[in-house]
Design a protein around this motif. Structure first.
Motif, mmCIF file in Angstrom:
data_model
loop_
_atom_site.group_PDB
_atom_site.id
_atom_site.type_symbol
_atom_site.label_atom_id
_atom_site.label_comp_id
_atom_site.label_asym_id
_atom_site.label_seq_id
_atom_site.Cartn_x
_atom_site.Cartn_y
_atom_site.Cartn_z
ATOM 1 N N GLU A 8 0.813 -1.207 0.000
ATOM 2 C CA GLU A 8 0.000 0.000 0.000
ATOM 3 C C GLU A 8 0.851 1.264 0.000
ATOM 4 O OE1 GLU A 8 -3.175 0.240 -0.345
ATOM 5 O OE2 GLU A 8 -3.559 -1.931 -0.368
ATOM 6 N N ASN A 9 2.038 1.190 0.576
ATOM 7 C CA ASN A 9 2.903 2.376 0.580
ATOM 8 C C ASN A 9 3.646 2.582 -0.723
ATOM 9 O OD1 ASN A 9 4.583 0.227 0.713
ATOM 10 N ND2 ASN A 9 5.571 0.786 2.652
ATOM 11 N N ARG A 10 3.577 1.612 -1.651
ATOM 12 C CA ARG A 10 4.168 1.687 -2.999
ATOM 13 C C ARG A 10 5.666 1.966 -2.956
ATOM 14 N NH1 ARG A 10 0.414 5.489 -6.648
ATOM 15 N NH2 ARG A 10 0.781 6.949 -4.912
ATOM 16 N N ARG A 11 6.344 1.360 -1.945
ATOM 17 C CA ARG A 11 7.788 1.507 -1.866
ATOM 18 C C ARG A 11 8.472 0.424 -2.696
ATOM 19 N NH1 ARG A 11 8.950 2.723 4.566
ATOM 20 N NH2 ARG A 11 7.892 4.760 4.655
ATOM 21 N N LEU A 12 9.560 0.822 -3.315
ATOM 22 C CA LEU A 12 10.360 -0.093 -4.129
ATOM 23 C C LEU A 12 11.784 -0.101 -3.616
ATOM 24 C CD1 LEU A 12 9.038 0.745 -7.685
ATOM 25 C CD2 LEU A 12 8.507 -1.259 -6.322
ATOM 26 N N PRO A 13 12.585 -1.128 -3.988
ATOM 27 C CA PRO A 13 13.977 -1.168 -3.508
ATOM 28 C C PRO A 13 14.765 0.067 -3.863
ATOM 29 C CG PRO A 13 13.345 -3.270 -4.449
ATOM 30 C CD PRO A 13 12.202 -2.345 -4.709
ATOM 31 N N LYS A 14 14.579 0.632 -5.034
ATOM 32 C CA LYS A 14 15.294 1.858 -5.417
ATOM 33 C C LYS A 14 14.405 3.046 -5.126
ATOM 34 C CE LYS A 14 18.849 1.040 -8.865
ATOM 35 N NZ LYS A 14 19.819 1.948 -8.243
ATOM 36 N N LYS A 15 14.900 3.977 -4.342
ATOM 37 C CA LYS A 15 14.123 5.167 -4.036
ATOM 38 C C LYS A 15 13.916 6.008 -5.294
ATOM 39 C CE LYS A 15 15.655 5.517 0.763
ATOM 40 N NZ LYS A 15 16.294 6.370 1.804
ATOM 41 N N GLY A 16 12.764 6.612 -5.360
ATOM 42 C CA GLY A 16 12.457 7.469 -6.509
ATOM 43 C C GLY A 16 11.814 6.755 -7.657
ATOM 44 N N ASP A 17 11.781 5.424 -7.624
ATOM 45 C CA ASP A 17 11.117 4.685 -8.700
ATOM 46 C C ASP A 17 9.620 4.690 -8.449
ATOM 47 O OD1 ASP A 17 13.517 4.208 -9.787
ATOM 48 O OD2 ASP A 17 13.644 2.093 -9.223
ATOM 49 N N LYS A 18 8.919 5.540 -9.145
ATOM 50 C CA LYS A 18 7.472 5.624 -9.004
ATOM 51 C C LYS A 18 6.738 5.323 -10.314
ATOM 52 C CE LYS A 18 7.599 9.108 -5.314
ATOM 53 N NZ LYS A 18 7.130 10.452 -4.883
ATOM 54 N N MET A 57 1.048 0.936 -8.922
ATOM 55 C CA MET A 57 -0.120 0.904 -8.047
ATOM 56 C C MET A 57 0.004 -0.265 -7.077
ATOM 57 S SD MET A 57 -1.654 3.527 -9.171
ATOM 58 C CE MET A 57 -3.168 3.392 -8.254
ATOM 59 N N PRO A 58 -0.653 -0.171 -5.917
ATOM 60 C CA PRO A 58 -0.589 -1.273 -4.951
ATOM 61 C C PRO A 58 -1.056 -2.590 -5.562
ATOM 62 C CG PRO A 58 -1.524 0.686 -3.933
ATOM 63 C CD PRO A 58 -1.415 0.982 -5.401
ATOM 64 N N LYS A 59 -0.422 -3.682 -5.121
ATOM 65 C CA LYS A 59 -0.710 -5.050 -5.523
ATOM 66 C C LYS A 59 -0.283 -5.364 -6.958
ATOM 67 C CE LYS A 59 -4.620 -5.565 -2.319
ATOM 68 N NZ LYS A 59 -6.044 -5.978 -2.173
ATOM 69 N N GLU A 60 0.442 -4.425 -7.623
ATOM 70 C CA GLU A 60 1.010 -4.733 -8.939
ATOM 71 C C GLU A 60 2.321 -5.475 -8.752
ATOM 72 O OE1 GLU A 60 -0.610 -1.384 -12.065
ATOM 73 O OE2 GLU A 60 1.318 -1.015 -11.073
ATOM 74 N N THR A 61 2.635 -6.345 -9.691
ATOM 75 C CA THR A 61 3.862 -7.138 -9.641
ATOM 76 C C THR A 61 4.927 -6.465 -10.490
ATOM 77 O OG1 THR A 61 2.601 -9.168 -9.354
ATOM 78 C CG2 THR A 61 4.883 -9.388 -10.046
ATOM 79 N N VAL A 62 6.084 -6.228 -9.867
ATOM 80 C CA VAL A 62 7.212 -5.647 -10.583
ATOM 81 C C VAL A 62 8.349 -6.646 -10.581
ATOM 82 C CG1 VAL A 62 6.559 -3.284 -10.025
ATOM 83 C CG2 VAL A 62 8.104 -4.519 -8.514
#
Length: 370
Positions: free
Chosen positions: A301-311, A321-326
């Protein structure tokens, strides 16, 4: 059956049908070329077209009521001639010009009115052009104008001499205030009608010494008739064209043999590519097992990724978006939608962002049979 030789047939036609020559009227030269319908006393021609050659080599034409005028040039195809005064005072001749009794007429003409002015000469000469050969400064000056406005103006100041239809060279005299009338006169004639014959390269003349009927003769210098020239052109041109085609085909065949058998010859496309230095075709992207081995992450839900700034996914340019697979590329750590990177890597073996080339999984070795 013996087939006749076309070349022999052509020359037989020329010998049996010699071109007609005009021997009754000869050309003469006196500053300009004089030929039918014009003539001198020593040569023949059409009535009303007699000219004379002066001692200073001027071709003179005698017009009724006007005297002798110098022929500047003649256009036989257009049936026109240009005249001027041999004494360099053409306006004096124009005052008595009358073409009704001659075979000539004006191509273009404008009506000029002549005035003799003896007062206000300084004022008039500043506004209008005086005819110098008819004027006597400072006593009087003669003006000629085609303008109705100038005619009204000069009528109140000068003496009317007369009005004449002048055969001008061009029809643009509507805005001319006055003129010295020193340009050549342009005349034409309708009969005899020899323009068509002249424009087609022939010479006009009488059919015989005892008739006034006209005929069109080929030039003596032409040697043969037009039909014979066409036949010669066909007989020479067609074989020459066929020979040229045969020579070109031989040259092309020779080049094909040299290419096939020479040091640059090749038999297959692969040989040609090898000769040209083209690398063999290879698959640009990664294999499917390598792509499937990349780690997957489900966005919270917080949409955080291993690399900061990747939105945003750099491939589809859509926000995560939340619950999407990357999916993450291990070598650089950049993340993308799993579906997007799965479609990208089979075609491009590099990261869409940093262009790092991911490593492929080692291929399993084939086991040898016991």
């Amino acid at each position: 059956m013996k087939i006749p030789n076309p070349i022999l047939t052509l020359f037989n036609f020329i010998l049996l049908n010699p071109p007609l020559t005009l021997e009754t009227c000869v050309d003469t030269v006196c500053h300009v070329l004089i030929r039918f319908p014009f003539h001198t006393e020593e040569s023949c021609g059409y009535p009303g077209f007699q000219v004379s050659c002066s001692q200073n080599n001027q071709t003179l034409l005698n017009l009724p009521n006007c005297g002798q005028l110098k022929i500047q040039r003649i256009n036989y195809a257009a049936q026109q001639l240009w005249l001027n005064d041999p004494n360099n005072c053409l306006p004096k001749r124009l005052l008595s010009l009358n073409l009704s009794a001659s075979p000539f007429h004006a191509v273009y003409h404008h009506r000029f009115t002549f005035f003799n002015c003896s007062s206000n000469l300084d004022y008039l000469q500043r506004r209008y052009i005086a005819i110098r050969c008819l004027s006597h400064a400072p006593t009087y000056a003669v003006f000629a104008t085609p303008s109705p406005t100038v005619v009204v103006h000069l009528s109140s100041l000068c003496v009317l001499v007369g009005a004449v239809n002048v055969p001008v060279q061009l029809p643009f005299y509507d805005r001319v205030l006055s003129s010295e009338l020193s340009d050549d006169l342009r005349l034409s004639w309708d009969s005899p009608a020899c323009g068509r014959c002249e424009s087609h390269g022939g010479r006009c003349g009488f059919k015989g010494n005892d008739t006034v009927e006209l005929d069109c003769y080929p030039l003596p210098s032409q040697g043969i008739s037009r039909g014979a020239r066409y036949a010669i052109a066909i007989c020479i041109g067609v074989p020459a064209l066929l020979c040229s085609i045969a020579v070109l085909r031989c040259i092309c065949s020779w080049f094909r043999v040299r290419i096939r058998n020479g040091p640059w010859a090749y038999e297959t496309v692969a040989d040609f590519e090898a000769l040209a230095g083209s690398p063999p075709a290879t698959v640009a992207g990664l294999d499917r097992p390598t792509i499937e081995s990349y780690p997957k992450i489900v966005i919270g839900e917080n949409r955080r990724l291993p690399k900061k700034g990747d939105k945003t996914c750099s491939i589809c340019l859509s926000e995560y978006m939340p619950k999407e697979t990357v999916k993450t590329i291990p070598e650089c750590g950049h993340c993308f939608h799993a579906q997007c990177i799965d479609e990208w890597l089979p075609l491009n073996a590099s990261c869409p962002i940093c262009r790092t080339s991911p490593s492929k999984l080692p291929q399993p070795r084939a086991r040898s049979s016991p």
